[in-house]
Design an enzyme around this catalytic site. Sequence first.
Site, PDB file in Angstrom:
ATOM      1  N   CYS A 340       0.830  -1.212   0.000  1.00 37.26           N
ATOM      2  CA  CYS A 340       0.000   0.000   0.000  1.00 37.26           C
ATOM      3  C   CYS A 340       0.862   1.259   0.000  1.00 37.26           C
ATOM      4  O   CYS A 340       1.545   1.518  -0.980  1.00 37.26           O
ATOM      5  CB  CYS A 340      -1.003  -0.062   1.143  1.00 37.26           C
ATOM      6  SG  CYS A 340      -2.434   0.974   0.809  1.00 37.26           S
ATOM      7  N   HIS A 431      -3.709  -5.112   1.392  1.00 36.68           N
ATOM      8  CA  HIS A 431      -3.285  -5.529   2.734  1.00 36.68           C
ATOM      9  C   HIS A 431      -3.800  -6.960   2.952  1.00 36.68           C
ATOM     10  O   HIS A 431      -4.787  -7.366   2.341  1.00 36.68           O
ATOM     11  CB  HIS A 431      -3.923  -4.658   3.813  1.00 36.68           C
ATOM     12  CG  HIS A 431      -3.398  -3.261   3.838  1.00 36.68           C
ATOM     13  ND1 HIS A 431      -2.128  -2.952   4.225  1.00 36.68           N
ATOM     14  CD2 HIS A 431      -3.997  -2.086   3.526  1.00 36.68           C
ATOM     15  CE1 HIS A 431      -1.948  -1.646   4.166  1.00 36.68           C
ATOM     16  NE2 HIS A 431      -3.067  -1.099   3.740  1.00 36.68           N
TER      17      HIS A 431
HETATM   18  N1  GLN Z   1      -3.212   1.857   3.746  1.00 34.23           N
HETATM   19  C1  GLN Z   1      -2.257   2.565   3.183  1.00 34.23           C
HETATM   20  O1  GLN Z   1      -1.071   2.263   3.271  1.00 34.23           O
HETATM   21  C2  GLN Z   1      -2.706   3.846   2.548  1.00 34.23           C
HETATM   22  C3  GLN Z   1      -1.705   4.432   1.587  1.00 34.23           C
HETATM   23  C4  GLN Z   1      -1.928   5.890   1.299  1.00 34.23           C
HETATM   24  N2  GLN Z   1      -1.840   6.675   2.494  1.00 34.23           N
HETATM   25  C5  GLN Z   1      -3.255   6.103   0.627  1.00 34.23           C
HETATM   26  O2  GLN Z   1      -4.198   6.523   1.232  1.00 34.23           O
HETATM   27  O3  GLN Z   1      -3.389   5.851  -0.537  1.00 34.23           O
END
Ligand code: GLN
Length: 511
Positions: A340, A431
Site C-alpha cells: 500500500c 493488505h
Molecule cells: N493503507 C495505506 O497504506 C494507505 C496508503 C496511502 N496513504 C493512501 O491513502 O493511498
Amino acid sequence: MSGGLLVAGTTSDAGKSVLTAGICRWLHRNGVRVAPFKAQNMSNNSVVVLGPDGRGGEIGRAQAMQAEACGLAPDLRFNPVLLKPGSDRSSQVVLLGEAIDTVTAGNYRSLRPRLAETAYATLTSLRAEYDAVICEGAGSPAEINLREGDFVNMGLARRFGLPAIVVGDIDRGGVFAAFFGTLALLSAQDQALVAGFVINKFRGDLGLLRPGNDMITAATGRPVHGVLPFHRDVWLDAEDSLAYGTTLGRPGPPHGREWLRVAVVRLPRISNATDAEALAAEPGVRVHLTVEPGDLADADLVMLPGSKATVSDLAWLRETGLADAVRAHAAAGKPLVGVCGGYQMLAESIHDEVESGHGVTPGLGLLPVGITFAARKTLARSEGSALGAPVRGYEIHHGFVSSGEPEPLLRYDGGEPEGAVAGNVYGTHWHGAFESDEFRRRFLTVAARQAGRRFTVAPDTRYATIRERALDVLGDLVAEHLDTEALWRLIEKGPVAGLPFVPPGAPAPVR
Ligand SMILES: NC(=O)CC[C@H](N)C(=O)O
C-alpha cells in the site's frame, strides 16, 4: 440480559484491547451473545468491513479482532468513530466506516457532538441486539484535560450507567500509583462506576504482589479482580507496542537450515502493520521493526509497510538514510516488498493533492508505475491470485496506479492486474495478502531464493488457526486468572453500590 462493562486503562498499551478480547471470548464460550465496542479509536490499523448497503467501510483492527473473539463478523458499529492520524496535528475522521472529514485540535470541538451522538446511538442499538456489550475505553479515563465532552471513557460509562474496571501494566512499574491516581482524579460520579482493577503482564511471584493488592484495595475500597500473567503468545494485533526494535512474535526454529531475516521499516505513520505479523507466524522467519539503515544491510527481505502519510513518510525515509539502504538492498538483487503506502513509495512518481497536498514527488523509482491520489478512498475486500495461489486481501487507499503497465504481482478474480513485480522488487495495494497461506509460502520461497538464503518454508502453517488459538489463549487467561464471578456480576447487574470516594476527585478547571 442487557449487560455491559467499560474496560478502561491506566495508559495506552496497558492491555485494554487484549483484556476486552479475552472477556469477549470467555463470555462467548459461556453462551453469552456478546459484542465489542470502542466509541472512538485513534489508529491507522484498520480493516475493511462491508456495511449493510454492501459498501466497504473501516473500523479499527482491534475491534475486528474482538469481534472474532465473540464469534462474530466485524460490524461497522463496533467502532463508530475512527481517527486516523496523518500527522501530529491532524487526523482523518471515519464515522461508521466512512471518511467524512479531517480533524485538527481546532475543529475537533465542533465535530465532537456529532461523533458522540453517533457513538451513543450505535451503542444503544448494539445493547438492544446483544446480551452484553464489552466497551473498550481509550488512553486513560483520567486525562483531566479531555474530560469535558468525553464519550469514550467515563463519559460513555456515565451515559449508559456502565461499571468500569481499570487495567494497568505492571511490566512498566508504578501500577499501584497509576491505579490510585487514575481513580482519585475522577469526579465522585465517575468514581462510583469504577468497580475494581486488573493487573496485566505480571511475570513475578504472586506471593510478593499480594500485599500490594491488599493495600490498594484498603486504600480505594475496590478489589483487584485478577492478575494476568505475561504471556508470550499474546502478540497479534498489538498495535500500540509497534515500537521500533521490536521483533514480532516468537517464531519457532526454522523448518529448513537457515532463518529468513525480514526487516520491516517502522514508518512514522505506519498503517496495517499486521501485514508483517503474517510473516512472523512462520517458523524460522524473524521479523524485526526497524528505523536503522544498518538493520536493512543484514536483512534477507525488506518490507515497506502501509502508511497513512505516504509523502511525508517517504521524506522521512530519505532523511534517515533508509531510502539509500532500501535502494542498496534492491540493487543487490535481494527481495523488497512494498504494501500500500510502501508500494506507492517504490513508484517513479507520486502525484498527491489529497493526503499531503504536495503535488508531484519523485518516488524511489524501483517499480515502473506512477501513483495519483484520488479524493475518494478505495475500500474493498478483494480476492484473486498470485504466484499460482489464491489470495484474499483488503484495500484502504486514496492513491492508485495512474500510469505504467508493470508485470502484475496479483490478479483479481475477474482478471484485472494488481500490483507490480520488477525482478526482486514487489508491490501491491492489498493488505492482508500474506495471511493467505499458500501465497505466503510461495512468496517466501521465492524471496529466500532471491536472498540466497537456505530457508525452507514450513508446509503447514495456517494463519487463521494461529489467530484462533491466540484468541483462545486470551479467553483462558480471563477464565483462569480473573475473578469471573465478580466480573459476571458487574456485567449483569451494573455498578456496585456504596463504593467510597477517594479524594481529591476531578480537579476544577483553572481559569
Ligand atoms: N493503507 C495505506 O497504506 C494507505 C496508503 C496511502 N496513504 C493512501 O491513502 O493511498
